[in-house]
Scaffold this motif. Structure first.
Motif, PDB file in Angstrom:
ATOM      1  N   VAL A 285      50.642 -11.703 -69.688  1.00 22.02           N
ATOM      2  CA  VAL A 285      49.405 -12.075 -69.007  1.00 22.02           C
ATOM      3  C   VAL A 285      48.250 -11.961 -69.993  1.00 22.02           C
ATOM      4  O   VAL A 285      48.168 -10.988 -70.745  1.00 22.02           O
ATOM      5  N   VAL A 286      47.391 -12.948 -70.000  1.00 28.50           N
ATOM      6  CA  VAL A 286      46.141 -12.883 -70.749  1.00 28.50           C
ATOM      7  C   VAL A 286      45.014 -12.710 -69.736  1.00 28.50           C
ATOM      8  O   VAL A 286      44.864 -13.535 -68.823  1.00 28.50           O
ATOM      9  N   ALA A 287      44.268 -11.621 -69.859  1.00 28.61           N
ATOM     10  CA  ALA A 287      43.173 -11.349 -68.923  1.00 28.61           C
ATOM     11  C   ALA A 287      41.836 -11.583 -69.614  1.00 28.61           C
ATOM     12  O   ALA A 287      41.688 -11.341 -70.811  1.00 28.61           O
ATOM     13  N   VAL A 288      40.867 -12.054 -68.820  1.00 25.55           N
ATOM     14  CA  VAL A 288      39.562 -12.443 -69.342  1.00 25.55           C
ATOM     15  C   VAL A 288      38.460 -11.751 -68.548  1.00 25.55           C
ATOM     16  O   VAL A 288      38.467 -11.775 -67.310  1.00 25.55           O
ATOM     17  N   ASP A 289      37.544 -11.140 -69.257  1.00 26.49           N
ATOM     18  CA  ASP A 289      36.334 -10.599 -68.638  1.00 26.49           C
ATOM     19  C   ASP A 289      35.166 -11.398 -69.208  1.00 26.49           C
ATOM     20  O   ASP A 289      34.678 -11.100 -70.308  1.00 26.49           O
ATOM     21  N   PRO A 290      34.701 -12.444 -68.503  1.00 28.32           N
ATOM     22  CA  PRO A 290      33.658 -13.315 -69.066  1.00 28.32           C
ATOM     23  C   PRO A 290      32.345 -12.566 -69.269  1.00 28.32           C
ATOM     24  O   PRO A 290      32.074 -11.555 -68.614  1.00 28.32           O
ATOM     25  N   PRO A 291      31.489 -13.066 -70.172  1.00 27.02           N
ATOM     26  CA  PRO A 291      30.168 -12.459 -70.352  1.00 27.02           C
ATOM     27  C   PRO A 291      29.382 -12.503 -69.055  1.00 27.02           C
ATOM     28  O   PRO A 291      29.581 -13.395 -68.224  1.00 27.02           O
ATOM     29  N   ASP A 305      26.845  -9.698 -74.295  1.00 26.47           N
ATOM     30  CA  ASP A 305      28.148  -9.088 -74.098  1.00 26.47           C
ATOM     31  C   ASP A 305      29.238  -9.983 -74.667  1.00 26.47           C
ATOM     32  O   ASP A 305      29.109 -11.206 -74.734  1.00 26.47           O
ATOM     33  N   ALA A 306      30.324  -9.363 -75.054  1.00 17.91           N
ATOM     34  CA  ALA A 306      31.467 -10.138 -75.531  1.00 17.91           C
ATOM     35  C   ALA A 306      32.244 -10.680 -74.347  1.00 17.91           C
ATOM     36  O   ALA A 306      32.079 -10.247 -73.205  1.00 17.91           O
ATOM     37  N   CYS A 307      33.089 -11.644 -74.619  1.00 15.19           N
ATOM     38  CA  CYS A 307      34.069 -12.087 -73.634  1.00 15.19           C
ATOM     39  C   CYS A 307      35.343 -11.322 -73.944  1.00 15.19           C
ATOM     40  O   CYS A 307      35.954 -11.505 -74.998  1.00 15.19           O
ATOM     41  N   GLY A 308      35.733 -10.431 -73.042  1.00 13.57           N
ATOM     42  CA  GLY A 308      36.935  -9.655 -73.253  1.00 13.57           C
ATOM     43  C   GLY A 308      38.174 -10.497 -73.029  1.00 13.57           C
ATOM     44  O   GLY A 308      38.312 -11.130 -71.977  1.00 13.57           O
ATOM     45  N   ILE A 309      39.057 -10.561 -74.011  1.00 12.38           N
ATOM     46  CA  ILE A 309      40.298 -11.341 -73.914  1.00 12.38           C
ATOM     47  C   ILE A 309      41.428 -10.460 -74.429  1.00 12.38           C
ATOM     48  O   ILE A 309      41.466 -10.130 -75.614  1.00 12.38           O
ATOM     49  N   ILE A 328      35.914 -12.063 -78.076  1.00  7.71           N
ATOM     50  CA  ILE A 328      35.006 -12.817 -78.943  1.00  7.71           C
ATOM     51  C   ILE A 328      33.592 -12.673 -78.396  1.00  7.71           C
ATOM     52  O   ILE A 328      33.394 -12.591 -77.182  1.00  7.71           O
ATOM     53  N   ALA A 329      32.615 -12.600 -79.300  1.00  2.82           N
ATOM     54  CA  ALA A 329      31.228 -12.388 -78.877  1.00  2.82           C
ATOM     55  C   ALA A 329      30.313 -13.434 -79.492  1.00  2.82           C
ATOM     56  O   ALA A 329      30.602 -14.012 -80.545  1.00  2.82           O
ATOM     57  N   ARG A 428      27.083  -2.825 -74.789  1.00  2.95           N
ATOM     58  CA  ARG A 428      26.435  -2.652 -73.490  1.00  2.95           C
ATOM     59  C   ARG A 428      27.426  -2.544 -72.351  1.00  2.95           C
ATOM     60  O   ARG A 428      27.109  -2.019 -71.292  1.00  2.95           O
ATOM     61  N   SER A 429      28.623  -3.067 -72.556  1.00  4.59           N
ATOM     62  CA  SER A 429      29.597  -3.103 -71.472  1.00  4.59           C
ATOM     63  C   SER A 429      31.001  -3.027 -72.049  1.00  4.59           C
ATOM     64  O   SER A 429      31.271  -3.589 -73.118  1.00  4.59           O
ATOM     65  N   PRO A 430      31.925  -2.353 -71.350  1.00  2.18           N
ATOM     66  CA  PRO A 430      33.313  -2.268 -71.830  1.00  2.18           C
ATOM     67  C   PRO A 430      34.106  -3.520 -71.505  1.00  2.18           C
ATOM     68  O   PRO A 430      35.089  -3.490 -70.752  1.00  2.18           O
ATOM     69  N   ASP A 431      33.701  -4.659 -72.070  1.00  3.30           N
ATOM     70  CA  ASP A 431      34.307  -5.938 -71.721  1.00  3.30           C
ATOM     71  C   ASP A 431      35.765  -6.030 -72.141  1.00  3.30           C
ATOM     72  O   ASP A 431      36.610  -6.558 -71.407  1.00  3.30           O
ATOM     73  N   ARG A 432      36.091  -5.526 -73.335  1.00  2.00           N
ATOM     74  CA  ARG A 432      37.484  -5.544 -73.796  1.00  2.00           C
ATOM     75  C   ARG A 432      38.337  -4.666 -72.886  1.00  2.00           C
ATOM     76  O   ARG A 432      39.443  -5.036 -72.492  1.00  2.00           O
TER      77      ARG A 432
END
Length: 456
Positions: A285-291, A305-309, A328-329, A428-432
């Motif tokens: 599974v690839v999970a994404v946390d968008p900015p 914020d980065a996009c957590g992937i 990626i940010a 600023r945020s734990p996106d990863r």
């Protein structure tokens, strides 16, 4: 051309001139110098030292060299204190190690110790075992002390001190440092050099705070020393690069565990395996946390914020394997969506999980526009990031997750997530970290069915 100037009026120009010559011509050029000139060249420490080994301007009270192994901390300390001994006849200096044995073996007798440095400078210096002192011909004396015997530093007065590997100073170390500082009464501009591989101890944190006041912290990595063999560095980085041990011992980073953190460094290290040891996953599974907001960031700006992937696989053993952090940010939605597609293709993913709170419809459209044709699950965050992370952190505690390699940026965020909803990690945020939580929740927590009690 093999002739070089020999008046030493421009030290850096001379060493640059020598370094530019082919090896055989270097030898011929050096042989043109007299014996005294060659000795003087060797003794000119500033022209051989790399930048991190030279004292900062302003003569700060505390100068801290916090660096990885092989950086040249010991040589820098020995050169610094020997120069002071040369310039202050009848001066009194302290050499403080974790133990007397460590101080004598490394700081005094070692290949980069004060006796070696004194000889290279043509200075008269002898070790007096009975008194534990290095005595110089001009009357300067360096006395060796153990951090484990802090009372020995109560009373003696010094012009300056060199403290080595304070991260290793055990019980009594804080008292030893306090007693040392209180005894720096023989000079108007008393100074202390602290050289250490960083470890998160109360004393190291105290020294960091003191040195920071004067902007006198030198940080460095093992690979910053140009004199270390490339083969050694490559082998060490291959074995330890990115791990806590490698970041501490090779990169000179001060890594700390925050009070109340959901993840600790030790828990993450316990779950680490080599990428080659990860089994072929049954699912990925690839999970994404968008900015936040899904808004466009300027390409390459690095802002926002980065996009957590994060890609996670499920092994036949029922364990979750963290395979890749492709976060990626500072890019547009089209670019981060393309990064998701590329990660999914690399890892052979069968599903993409994306948080829909931050522009749900746009997330689907952007991913589909990037040719992400895999099943897409949009998840809704009804709870805060830390609340969602708590059950996943328990999977780590239970030994149900493995990190197939090192993921420093991701792991720093995990260790910054605190119980009670706080975040003390980088950015600023734990996106990863949030992307990892979504992936492991999809693979492991959804498999756990609630077991009810049926009335008979």
């Amino acid at each position: 051309m093999t002739e070089v100037s020999s008046d030493f009026t421009d030290d850096r120009a001379l060493i640059d001139e020598l370094a530019a010559l082919p090896p055989d011509e270097q030898g011929r050029a050096l042989r043109q110098l007299t014996l005294d000139q060659r000795r003087e060249l060797i003794a000119r420490w500033p022209i051989w030292a790399h930048r991190g080994q030279l004292s900062p301007d302003g003569e700060p009270l505390v100068w801290l060299i916090q660096a990885g192994r092989g950086f040249g901390k010991t040589r820098a300390g020995a050169e610094w204190v020997t120069e002071l001994a040369r310039d202050v006849p009848d001066g009194r200096f302290a050499l403080v190690g974790a133990t007397l044995h460590d101080a004598r073996r490394v700081m005094v007798d070692g290949p980069a110790g004060v006796l070696t440095v004194a000889r290279s400078r043509g200075l008269e210096a002898r070790w007096w075992k009975a008194s534990g002192e290095v005595r110089f011909g001009n009357g300067a004396i360096m006395t060796v002390y153990s951090a484990g015997a802090p009372e020995m530093l109560r009373g003696p007065e010094h012009h300056a001190a060199w403290c080595d590997e304070v991260g290793k100073w055990g019980h009594g170390g804080e008292a030893a440092f306090s007693n040392l500082m209180l005894g720096l009464r023989r000079a108007e501009n008393a100074r202390v050099l602290v050289t250490t591989t960083p470890r998160s101890t109360a004393l190291v944190n105290h020294v960091v705070a003191l040195a920071k006041k004067a902007d006198a912290i030198t940080q460095g990595r093992s690979r910053d020393n140009p004199h270390l063999p490339a083969s050694f560095l490559a082998a060490m980085m291959d074995q330890y690069g990115g791990t806590r041990l490698g970041r501490q011992e090779l990169d000179g980073e001060l890594l700390d565990d925050h009070d109340g953190a959901l993840w600790t460094r030790s828990v993450i290290e316990a779950c680490r395996i080599a990428p080659a040891d990860a089994p072929v996953p049954t699912r990925v599974v690839v999970a994404v946390d968008p900015p936040a907001g899904g808004e466009r960031e300027d390409e390459g700006s690095g802002q926002g914020d980065a996009c957590g992937i994060v890609a996670v696989g499920l092994g036949e053993d029922g364990l979750g394997y963290v395979l890749e952090d492709a976060s990626i940010a500072g890019v547009s939605p089209a670019r981060w969506a393309a990064a998701v597609a590329e990660c999914a293709e690399r890892q052979g993913a069968d599903r993409v999980v994306a948080e829909k709170n931050q522009g749900g419809a746009m997330v689907r459209a952007v991913l589909q526009g990037a040719d992400v044709t895999l099943p897409l699950v949009l998840v809704h965050a009804s709870r805060g990031k830390v609340a969602r992370a708590e059950p996943v952190s328990l999977l780590y505690e239970a030994g149900k997750v493995r990190h197939a390699g090192a993921f420093p940026a991701l792991e720093d965020q995990l260790c910054g997530m605190l119980t009670g909803g706080g975040y003390a990690g980088p950015g600023r945020s734990p996106d990863r970290a949030d992307a990892l939580v979504w992936a492991l929740s999809e693979l492991l927590l959804k498999r756990v069915r609630k077991v009810g009690v049926r009335r008979m």
